[in-house]
Write a protein that holds these residues in place. Structure first.
Motif, mmCIF file in Angstrom:
data_model
loop_
_atom_site.group_PDB
_atom_site.id
_atom_site.type_symbol
_atom_site.label_atom_id
_atom_site.label_comp_id
_atom_site.label_asym_id
_atom_site.label_seq_id
_atom_site.Cartn_x
_atom_site.Cartn_y
_atom_site.Cartn_z
ATOM 1 N N THR A 6 14.522 -1.949 -2.032
ATOM 2 C CA THR A 6 13.055 -1.958 -2.075
ATOM 3 C C THR A 6 12.464 -1.891 -0.665
ATOM 4 O OG1 THR A 6 13.189 -3.322 -4.047
ATOM 5 C CG2 THR A 6 11.071 -3.265 -2.929
ATOM 6 N N ARG A 17 3.636 7.994 5.676
ATOM 7 C CA ARG A 17 2.220 7.791 5.937
ATOM 8 C C ARG A 17 1.898 8.094 7.401
ATOM 9 N NH1 ARG A 17 -0.998 3.313 8.257
ATOM 10 N NH2 ARG A 17 1.149 2.958 8.940
ATOM 11 N N THR A 82 2.486 -9.326 8.322
ATOM 12 C CA THR A 82 2.885 -8.827 6.999
ATOM 13 C C THR A 82 4.225 -9.418 6.582
ATOM 14 O OG1 THR A 82 3.664 -6.898 8.210
ATOM 15 C CG2 THR A 82 1.630 -6.653 6.989
ATOM 16 N N LYS A 89 8.648 -14.450 -0.407
ATOM 17 C CA LYS A 89 9.255 -14.028 -1.663
ATOM 18 C C LYS A 89 10.762 -14.330 -1.566
ATOM 19 C CE LYS A 89 5.325 -12.112 -2.884
ATOM 20 N NZ LYS A 89 4.494 -12.826 -1.865
ATOM 21 N N TYR B 94 0.811 -4.622 4.054
ATOM 22 C CA TYR B 94 1.027 -3.245 4.499
ATOM 23 C C TYR B 94 -0.214 -2.428 4.172
ATOM 24 C CZ TYR B 94 5.925 -4.117 5.439
ATOM 25 O OH TYR B 94 7.086 -4.586 5.964
ATOM 26 N N ASP B 95 -0.909 -1.962 5.221
ATOM 27 C CA ASP B 95 -2.196 -1.330 4.951
ATOM 28 C C ASP B 95 -2.053 0.085 4.415
ATOM 29 O OD1 ASP B 95 -1.320 -0.198 7.249
ATOM 30 O OD2 ASP B 95 -2.830 -1.092 8.550
ATOM 31 N N PHE B 96 -0.813 0.589 4.365
ATOM 32 C CA PHE B 96 -0.648 1.935 3.822
ATOM 33 C C PHE B 96 -0.409 1.916 2.318
ATOM 34 C CE2 PHE B 96 3.381 0.376 5.386
ATOM 35 C CZ PHE B 96 4.273 0.677 4.375
ATOM 36 N N LEU B 97 -0.315 0.720 1.735
ATOM 37 C CA LEU B 97 -0.106 0.623 0.292
ATOM 38 C C LEU B 97 -1.437 0.349 -0.399
ATOM 39 C CD1 LEU B 97 3.075 -1.642 0.149
ATOM 40 C CD2 LEU B 97 2.955 0.832 -0.116
ATOM 41 N N LYS B 101 0.282 -0.770 -5.540
ATOM 42 C CA LYS B 101 1.619 -0.505 -4.994
ATOM 43 C C LYS B 101 2.159 -1.747 -4.284
ATOM 44 C CE LYS B 101 2.925 3.687 -5.957
ATOM 45 N NZ LYS B 101 1.882 4.662 -6.010
ATOM 46 N N LEU B 105 5.491 -3.769 -5.072
ATOM 47 C CA LEU B 105 6.525 -4.107 -4.083
ATOM 48 C C LEU B 105 6.933 -5.574 -4.226
ATOM 49 C CD1 LEU B 105 8.113 -3.648 -1.371
ATOM 50 C CD2 LEU B 105 6.005 -4.239 -0.194
ATOM 51 N N TYR B 106 5.929 -6.467 -4.266
ATOM 52 C CA TYR B 106 6.254 -7.892 -4.340
ATOM 53 C C TYR B 106 6.916 -8.231 -5.681
ATOM 54 C CZ TYR B 106 3.276 -8.011 -0.235
ATOM 55 O OH TYR B 106 2.742 -7.769 0.988
ATOM 56 N N ARG B 108 8.916 -6.459 -7.345
ATOM 57 C CA ARG B 108 10.330 -6.079 -7.335
ATOM 58 C C ARG B 108 11.209 -7.182 -6.767
ATOM 59 N NH1 ARG B 108 11.074 -0.513 -8.310
ATOM 60 N NH2 ARG B 108 9.012 0.404 -8.595
#
Ligand SMILES: Nc1ncnc2c1ncn2[C@@H]1O[C@H](COP(=O)(O)OP(=O)(O)OP(=O)(O)O)[C@@H](O)[C@H]1O
Ligand SMILES: [Mg+2]
Lengths: 256, 309
Positions: A6, A17, A82, A89, B94-97, B101, B105-106, B108
């Motif tokens: 992941t 991006r 981030t 998690k 993540y600012d691109f998500l 999305k 991610l979390y 998963r």
């Protein structure tokens, strides 16, 4: 394993991006603009020259990409906080680091593969020579980039981005001169004890990146054997794991 | 031991600064315990060490000394993370998500099934009022929207323990009320909530117990009902104002206040009847007598003032 995958996919997304995949266009332009420079010898040496020079260019692109992709992964996540949302998690720090590395490797693999295709097409378009052997050289470049990426990623857990950039470039250069210079010092009877020890350390602790330079073999289209490829793969793996372990040992106990 | 969702025992933590590795003590000695199913507030002035304490619980920073546990696991044990949710201070993602999305991610990492994830994530986006913006990348979110998203992601795995660093920071008044409602609902569901906050009225209305820290040390703590009750003082509320009242009642009370037709006295418990007699003679009607409770703000200011900086 699921976590690592992941995280790796997230690295590729981030790369997409940032439009880093456009380097393949830049690479295409570079080899096209170089190709008129080939000397007008007979066909064989023209193809050899093209393979040789485009492979050198691939190596340059690969190493620069490895640094660009690796250098800000960890510092970026820490600086922007981030990383808190990941490590809170059920994700371990080891999984985090390995996931990042796998993502970098996959990105490198995709980009280098496309570059290899570009070389293949260019040589065919110019000389009507089909040279799949180029992929052996590209694979070796991938291995070299993988070592550089591991070094840079490992180091990024404890030094700032600018320091890391210098250190990685220095490392890259050392790894290329080592066979010539250090080996000479090592066998030189005249060199003193300290020089010998230093040379010995460097000689055995840093990888010899010349091992991944297949310009010669690929240039002459003879290529290398599968066992040779397997051997340099093992060599690259060894160093990549070593650098990641060093990075992990620091990162494991780091306050974020 | 088992009944505590969170415990910290004599924690000490210093950060090392820069190249010289000079130490700054962020936490000198902090201990606290949070019972399962309760709402716990960690309070303290800026720089007291609240965020540091929360990071210690999550294994984001490591202690120098002291022990602790989270959901029965030692500090930094990742296996507890399946059952907890965390909202960091000034959360950033993540600012691109896109929000969708990012939740994916979390999700998963928790190994959530597709179906369970879908219904859970859309319910959460509804709950925090971001449904319409779920296709926007997080780089385009405003501060308060990021905060709301942070709350959603903290609840993704339906955690037993929710740890939040200033949950209502950056939210509009409506958002603050919504957060309070969310927290109350979680409490009703029997979850444990550990929050740090500067919103004392919010803390007062939802927390069962608090711990006030200052300069990295415990100052006071315990169940709110005990902390706020001042023993030996009662509060008498009377209907009616009377110009003679202050002169007559002040000698009998700790404090007299008259406003909008209501007179409020704070009286030592032993003197309640004398004050009531005087009030009757003044022709005022008794509305209530209750043990005096100070506000959390009073308690906070008193506790923190005692600590020399
Ligand atoms: N990464 C760090 N490096 C060095 N010092 C730090 C670091 N993080 C926090 N500190 C110091 O630790 C102390 C406690 O900081 P902390 O963030 O825990 O405070 P806080 O109680 O959360 O404050 P606030 O109410 O402002 O959020 C402060 O003196 C701060 O300067
Ligand atoms: Mg804080």
């Amino acid at each position: 394993m699921r976590n690592i995958w992941t995280l790796a996919v997230t690295v590729i997304r981030d790369t997409a991006r940032k439009k880093i995949f456009y380097v393949v266009l830049l690479f295409g332009l570079s080899i096209i603009s170089i190709s008129p420079l080939i000397p007008t010898f007979e066909l064989g040496s023209q193809a050899r020259f093209l393979r040789d020079i485009s492979l050198s260019l691939t190596s340059l692109f690969g190493v620069i990409l490895a640094v660009i992709l690796s250098i800000n992964q960890v510092p970026g996540d820490v600086g922007k906080r981030t990383i808190y949302n990941l490590l809170s998690k059920p994700v371990s720090r080891l999984q985090y680091l390995v996931g990042k590395y796998l993502g970098i490797l996959m990105t490198l693999a995709i980009i280098l593969f496309v570059m290899g295709l570009e070389i293949l097409v260019l040589i065919y378009a110019r000389l009507q020579v089909f040279s799949p052997v180029i992929f052996q050289g590209v694979f070796a470049v991938f291995l070299e980039s993988a070592i550089i990426a591991a070094f840079c990623l490992g180091l990024s857990t404890f030094v700032t981005v600018p320091v890391n950039a210098f250190a990685t470039i220095l490392f890259y250069m050392l790894c290329h001169v080592k066979t010539g210079f250090l080996h000479a010092k090592l066998i030189d009877e005249a060199s003193g004890g300290l020089v010998k020890i230093a040379s010995w350390t460097f000689y055995y602790v840093i990888p010899n990146l010349e091992n991944f330079n297949l310009s010669e073999q690929v240039g002459y289209a003879g290529g290398v054997s599968w066992t040779f490829l397997a051997r340099i793969s093992g060599y690259a793996l060894l160093f990549a794991v070593l650098f990641l372990i060093i990075g992990h040992l620091v990162f494991r106990v780091k306050d974020l | 031991m088992g009944e505590f969702a969170v415990s910290l025992n004599n924690i000490r933590k210093s950060y090392r600064l820069g190249f010289s590795r000079r130490r700054v003590e962020a936490i000198h000695d902090i201990s606290l315990e949070v019972e399962s199913g309760k709402v716990f507030g960690l309070l303290g002035p800026n720089g007291a060490g609240k965020t540091t304490a929360l990071k210690i619980l999550l294994g984001i920073v490591f202690t120098d000394e002291g022990t602790g546990s989270v959901l029965g696991k030692p500090l930094g044990d990742r296996s507890a993370h399946h059952r907890l949710g965390f909202l960091p201070e000034q959360p950033y993602f993540y600012d691109f998500l896109t929000a969708e999305k990012a939740l994916d991610l979390y999700g998963r990492f928790f190994g959530m099934g597709r179906e369970a994830f879908k219904s859970r994530s859309s319910a959460l986006m509804d709950m925090v009022g971001l449904r319409r913006d779920s296709h926007l990348t997080l780089g385009k979110y405003s501060k308060g929207m990021l905060q709301r998203f942070g709350i959603a992601q903290a609840l993704l795995n339906d955690p037993e323990l929710v740890i939040m660093d200033e949950p209502s920071s950056g939210l509009d008044p409506l958002g603050q009320k919504e957060v309070r409602d969310v927290l109350l609902r979680l409490r009703d569901e029997g979850k444990t909530i550990f929050l740090s906050s500067h919103q004392l009225s919010e803390v007062e209305s939802i927390c069962d117990s608090v711990c006030i820290i200052s300069n990295g040390k415990n100052v006071t703590g315990g169940p709110l009902s005990e902390l706020l009750e001042v023993r030996g003082v009662d509060r008498i509320t009377l209907e009616g104002e009377n110009p003679e009242a202050p002169a007559r009642l002040e000698p009998l009370s700790v404090k007299v206040e008259q406003a909008e037709g209501v007179t409020v006295l704070e009286v030592e418990s032993a003197g309640v009847y004398r004050a009531l007699d005087a009030a009757r003679e003044l022709g005022m009607t008794l509305l209530s007598v209750e043990p005096y409770r100070r506000s959390l703000e009073d308690l906070f200011l008193e506790s923190v003032k005692e600590e020399p900086v």
